[in-house]
Design a protein around this motif. Structure first.
Motif, PDB file in Angstrom:
ATOM      1  N   UNK A  69       0.545  -1.563   0.439  1.00  0.00           N
ATOM      2  CA  UNK A  69       0.043   0.387   0.520  1.00  0.00           C
ATOM      3  C   UNK A  69       0.763   1.389  -0.483  1.00  0.00           C
ATOM      4  N   UNK A  70       1.446   1.730  -1.076  1.00  0.00           N
ATOM      5  CA  UNK A  70       2.203   2.690  -1.436  1.00  0.00           C
ATOM      6  C   UNK A  70       2.020   4.304  -0.992  1.00  0.00           C
TER       7      UNK A  70
ATOM      8  N   UNK B  85       3.840   6.300   2.030  1.00  0.00           N
ATOM      9  CA  UNK B  85       4.124   7.405   2.105  1.00  0.00           C
ATOM     10  C   UNK B  85       3.560   8.791   2.938  1.00  0.00           C
ATOM     11  N   UNK B  86       2.304   9.045   3.044  1.00  0.00           N
ATOM     12  CA  UNK B  86       1.436   9.155   4.329  1.00  0.00           C
ATOM     13  C   UNK B  86       1.999   9.222   5.462  1.00  0.00           C
ATOM     14  N   UNK B  87       2.963   7.800   6.052  1.00  0.00           N
ATOM     15  CA  UNK B  87       3.625   7.762   7.627  1.00  0.00           C
ATOM     16  C   UNK B  87       5.041   8.540   7.065  1.00  0.00           C
ATOM     17  N   UNK B  88       5.478   8.601   6.236  1.00  0.00           N
ATOM     18  CA  UNK B  88       7.041   8.493   6.097  1.00  0.00           C
ATOM     19  C   UNK B  88       6.259  10.300   6.344  1.00  0.00           C
ATOM     20  N   UNK B  89       5.469  10.603   5.469  1.00  0.00           N
ATOM     21  CA  UNK B  89       5.356  12.711   4.862  1.00  0.00           C
ATOM     22  C   UNK B  89       5.139  13.147   7.197  1.00  0.00           C
ATOM     23  N   UNK B  90       4.227  11.909   7.981  1.00  0.00           N
ATOM     24  CA  UNK B  90       3.848  12.972   9.401  1.00  0.00           C
ATOM     25  C   UNK B  90       4.964  12.296  10.431  1.00  0.00           C
TER      26      UNK B  90
END
Length: 98
Positions: free
Chosen positions: A33-34, A38-43
């Motif tokens: 689930x990319x 991406x969302x987790x890395x952004x946060x």
């Protein structure tokens, strides 16, 4: 032959337990689930940046406070140097060019 099969079975059970303990399935699910990745890395990156900014602000404020205290002691050479540094920083904070 039976002993080898039992040994192999025990070894396979240990590997399965180790894989469950390492949460490999959750990692593979996250990679599939990319957008979630991406969302987790952004946060995480935003939180890290805010933490660094707050930490540096606290550190710089502490250093300036100590320098002001040392400047108030009127030490002959160090006091003038520290007073110049504090004056430069205060001018920069007020938005004036040095």
């Amino acid at each position: 032959m039976r002993r080898i099969a039992d040994s192999l079975n025990n070894r396979l059970e240990k590997v399965a337990i180790d894989l469950e303990r390492s949460q490999m399935a959750e990692y593979v699910d996250l990679l599939n689930r990319p957008f979630s990745l991406i969302w987790r890395n952004l946060v995480a990156g935003t939180a890290r940046g805010v933490g660094i900014a707050i930490g540096f602000t606290f550190f710089a404020a502490t250093i300036l406070y100590v320098l002001q205290l040392l400047g108030a002691l009127n030490l002959p050479i160090i006091g003038d140097y520290i007073a110049d540094i504090v004056r430069i920083v205060q001018h920069q904070l007020e938005g004036k060019a040095y």
